[in-house]
Design a protein around this motif. Structure first.
Motif, PDB file in Angstrom:
ATOM      1  N   VAL A 146       6.864   8.516  13.368  1.00 47.82           N
ATOM      2  CA  VAL A 146       6.132   7.281  13.618  1.00 47.82           C
ATOM      3  C   VAL A 146       5.163   7.147  12.450  1.00 47.82           C
ATOM      4  N   LEU A 147       5.385   6.129  11.632  1.00 47.47           N
ATOM      5  CA  LEU A 147       4.549   5.921  10.456  1.00 47.47           C
ATOM      6  C   LEU A 147       3.389   5.002  10.822  1.00 47.47           C
ATOM      7  N   LEU A 148       2.181   5.486  10.622  1.00 48.20           N
ATOM      8  CA  LEU A 148       0.995   4.711  10.962  1.00 48.20           C
ATOM      9  C   LEU A 148       0.357   4.121   9.719  1.00 48.20           C
ATOM     10  N   ILE A 149      -0.084   2.892   9.853  1.00 46.24           N
ATOM     11  CA  ILE A 149      -0.936   2.259   8.855  1.00 46.24           C
ATOM     12  C   ILE A 149      -2.245   2.006   9.593  1.00 46.24           C
ATOM     13  N   GLU A 150      -3.244   2.823   9.284  1.00 46.03           N
ATOM     14  CA  GLU A 150      -4.496   2.794  10.035  1.00 46.03           C
ATOM     15  C   GLU A 150      -5.480   1.818   9.400  1.00 46.03           C
ATOM     16  N   LEU A 151      -5.991   0.912  10.235  1.00 51.10           N
ATOM     17  CA  LEU A 151      -6.953  -0.093   9.796  1.00 51.10           C
ATOM     18  C   LEU A 151      -8.262   0.107  10.537  1.00 51.10           C
ATOM     19  N   GLU A 152      -9.354  -0.242   9.853  1.00 51.98           N
ATOM     20  CA  GLU A 152     -10.667  -0.147  10.485  1.00 51.98           C
ATOM     21  C   GLU A 152     -11.513  -1.314  10.012  1.00 51.98           C
ATOM     22  N   ALA A 153     -12.189  -1.956  10.954  1.00 54.80           N
ATOM     23  CA  ALA A 153     -13.140  -3.011  10.603  1.00 54.80           C
ATOM     24  C   ALA A 153     -14.426  -2.324  10.161  1.00 54.80           C
ATOM     25  N   SER A 154     -14.821  -2.529   8.926  1.00 51.10           N
ATOM     26  CA  SER A 154     -15.918  -1.731   8.381  1.00 51.10           C
ATOM     27  C   SER A 154     -17.293  -2.353   8.565  1.00 51.10           C
ATOM     28  N   ASN A 155     -17.415  -3.638   8.858  1.00 51.70           N
ATOM     29  CA  ASN A 155     -18.741  -4.256   8.946  1.00 51.70           C
ATOM     30  C   ASN A 155     -19.269  -4.432  10.362  1.00 51.70           C
ATOM     31  N   GLU A 156     -18.417  -4.725  11.304  1.00 53.63           N
ATOM     32  CA  GLU A 156     -18.863  -5.016  12.657  1.00 53.63           C
ATOM     33  C   GLU A 156     -18.489  -3.879  13.598  1.00 53.63           C
ATOM     34  N   ASP A 157     -19.259  -3.729  14.668  1.00 54.05           N
ATOM     35  CA  ASP A 157     -18.864  -2.774  15.697  1.00 54.05           C
ATOM     36  C   ASP A 157     -18.296  -3.549  16.878  1.00 54.05           C
ATOM     37  N   ALA A 158     -17.795  -2.828  17.856  1.00 50.16           N
ATOM     38  CA  ALA A 158     -17.098  -3.444  18.985  1.00 50.16           C
ATOM     39  C   ALA A 158     -18.019  -4.299  19.853  1.00 50.16           C
ATOM     40  N   ALA A 159     -19.323  -4.113  19.747  1.00 52.37           N
ATOM     41  CA  ALA A 159     -20.249  -4.956  20.498  1.00 52.37           C
ATOM     42  C   ALA A 159     -20.369  -6.347  19.877  1.00 52.37           C
ATOM     43  N   GLN A 160     -19.997  -6.462  18.584  1.00 51.80           N
ATOM     44  CA  GLN A 160     -20.085  -7.742  17.890  1.00 51.80           C
ATOM     45  C   GLN A 160     -18.739  -8.437  17.741  1.00 51.80           C
ATOM     46  N   LEU A 161     -17.687  -7.657  17.535  1.00 55.17           N
ATOM     47  CA  LEU A 161     -16.380  -8.230  17.229  1.00 55.17           C
ATOM     48  C   LEU A 161     -15.298  -7.411  17.900  1.00 55.17           C
ATOM     49  N   GLN A 162     -14.378  -8.093  18.593  1.00 54.25           N
ATOM     50  CA  GLN A 162     -13.250  -7.417  19.219  1.00 54.25           C
ATOM     51  C   GLN A 162     -11.965  -8.123  18.813  1.00 54.25           C
ATOM     52  N   PHE A 163     -10.905  -7.332  18.700  1.00 58.71           N
ATOM     53  CA  PHE A 163      -9.615  -7.857  18.286  1.00 58.71           C
ATOM     54  C   PHE A 163      -8.638  -7.837  19.452  1.00 58.71           C
ATOM     55  N   THR A 164      -7.793  -8.849  19.479  1.00 57.56           N
ATOM     56  CA  THR A 164      -6.665  -8.860  20.400  1.00 57.56           C
ATOM     57  C   THR A 164      -5.410  -8.952  19.546  1.00 57.56           C
ATOM     58  N   PRO A 165      -4.370  -8.219  19.894  1.00 56.60           N
ATOM     59  CA  PRO A 165      -3.160  -8.227  19.072  1.00 56.60           C
ATOM     60  C   PRO A 165      -2.368  -9.521  19.260  1.00 56.60           C
ATOM     61  N   ASP A 166      -1.825 -10.008  18.183  1.00 58.23           N
ATOM     62  CA  ASP A 166      -0.939 -11.164  18.227  1.00 58.23           C
ATOM     63  C   ASP A 166       0.474 -10.645  18.469  1.00 58.23           C
ATOM     64  N   THR A 167       0.773 -10.333  19.717  1.00 58.79           N
ATOM     65  CA  THR A 167       2.061  -9.735  20.048  1.00 58.79           C
ATOM     66  C   THR A 167       3.205 -10.731  19.928  1.00 58.79           C
ATOM     67  N   ALA A 168       2.920 -12.018  20.024  1.00 55.61           N
ATOM     68  CA  ALA A 168       3.978 -13.021  19.912  1.00 55.61           C
ATOM     69  C   ALA A 168       4.482 -13.136  18.481  1.00 55.61           C
ATOM     70  N   GLY A 209       0.804  -1.213   0.000  1.00 55.28           N
ATOM     71  CA  GLY A 209       0.000   0.000   0.000  1.00 55.28           C
ATOM     72  C   GLY A 209       0.833   1.257   0.000  1.00 55.28           C
ATOM     73  N   VAL A 210       0.242   2.304  -0.546  1.00 55.60           N
ATOM     74  CA  VAL A 210       0.814   3.650  -0.482  1.00 55.60           C
ATOM     75  C   VAL A 210      -0.019   4.385   0.561  1.00 55.60           C
ATOM     76  N   PHE A 211       0.644   4.828   1.624  1.00 56.56           N
ATOM     77  CA  PHE A 211      -0.043   5.401   2.775  1.00 56.56           C
ATOM     78  C   PHE A 211       0.324   6.868   2.950  1.00 56.56           C
ATOM     79  N   ARG A 212      -0.644   7.665   3.393  1.00 60.55           N
ATOM     80  CA  ARG A 212      -0.435   9.089   3.618  1.00 60.55           C
ATOM     81  C   ARG A 212       0.244   9.328   4.960  1.00 60.55           C
ATOM     82  N   GLU A 213       1.143  10.295   4.981  1.00 63.25           N
ATOM     83  CA  GLU A 213       1.835  10.683   6.204  1.00 63.25           C
ATOM     84  C   GLU A 213       2.109  12.183   6.141  1.00 63.25           C
ATOM     85  N   ASP A 214       1.793  12.890   7.192  1.00 60.03           N
ATOM     86  CA  ASP A 214       2.061  14.321   7.254  1.00 60.03           C
ATOM     87  C   ASP A 214       3.444  14.505   7.876  1.00 60.03           C
ATOM     88  N   TRP A 215       4.447  14.662   7.039  1.00 59.67           N
ATOM     89  CA  TRP A 215       5.834  14.741   7.505  1.00 59.67           C
ATOM     90  C   TRP A 215       6.089  16.071   8.201  1.00 59.67           C
TER      91      TRP A 215
END
Length: 175
Positions: free
Chosen positions: A144-166, A127-133
Motif C-alpha cells: 500500500v503506497l502512501l502519499i502523506e499530506l499535512e496541512a501546515s498552517n491551520e489546526d483541526a479547530a480552525q479547518l477540517q477536511f472532508t474527502p471528495d469521494t465522488a 513527487g518522489v515519495f519514500r516507501e519502506d518496501w
C-alpha cells in the motif's frame, strides 16, 4: 486531463467495483493524512479555548500515474491532481499542504477560481515519495503506497477536511 475537475461528478464505469474501492481508499488516506495523527494538532485542540465551528473544505485527489518504483532507494514517483473546494477565498489549503514522505515535489498548473459552493483550487503534482518496501514475501508481496499530506498552517479547530469521494479516483489505465 480528460475530465473537468469542476464539472459533473466522475463515476467509475459499470463493473468497476475495484476502481470505486480504490477511489474510496485514496480519499480516506488523504483525509487521514490531513487531519489525523499530528501531536501538534491534538495539543492545539486540547489547550485552545472553545471557538466557532471550524471551516470545512472538501479535498480530493486523482492519481494519474505511478512509476519509477525503486526498491534500492525506497522510493516511487507519482503524478496526481489535488483539488479543494472551500467556502471563502481566504482559505487556500493547497497553498500550505506539505508532503510528509516526499523527497521531491514539483507543482504544475495551479488554478484558483470561484465555483458553485465556494472557491475551487487545483494543482498538478509530481513527487518522489519514500516507501519502506517489505520484500520478504517476494514475488507474492503486496504494498500500500502512501502519499502523506499535512496541512501546515491551520489546526483541526480552525479547518477540517472532508474527502471528495465522488471525484477522487485513479487513472483507469494505470497498471
Amino acid at each position: 486531463m480528460s475530465r473537468s475537475l469542476a464539472g459533473a461528478a466522475w463515476r467509475p464505469p459499470d463493473g468497476s467495483d475495484r476502481q470505486a474501492r480504490w477511489a474510496l481508499l485514496v480519499s480516506l488516506l488523504v483525509l487521514l493524512a490531513l487531519v489525523g495523527g499530528s501531536p501538534r494538532l491534538v495539543h492545539a485542540q486540547t489547550t485552545a479555548p472553545p471557538a466557532a465551528s471550524p471551516v470545512r473544505c472538501q479535498i480530493g485527489v486523482f492519481l494519474i500515474d505511478l512509476y519509477d518504483v525503486d526498491y534500492a532507494a525506497n522510493t516511487f514517483t507519482a503524478d496526481l491532481w489535488l483539488w479543494s473546494v472551500c467556502p471563502t477565498a481566504a482559505i487556500r489549503p493547497l497553498d500550505t499542504l506539505e508532503f510528509v514522505n516526499a523527497n521531491e515535489v514539483t507543482v504544475h498548473l495551479q488554478t484558483f477560481e470561484p465555483a458553485a459552493g465556494g472557491f475551487w483550487a487545483t494543482r498538478k503534482v509530481t513527487g518522489v515519495f519514500r516507501e519502506d518496501w517489505d520484500l520478504r514475501h517476494f514475488p507474492f508481496d503486496r504494498h500500500v503506497l502512501l502519499i502523506e499530506l499535512e496541512a501546515s498552517n491551520e489546526d483541526a479547530a480552525q479547518l477540517q477536511f472532508t474527502p471528495d469521494t465522488a471525484e477522487s479516483a485513479y487513472e483507469p489505465q494505470l497498471t
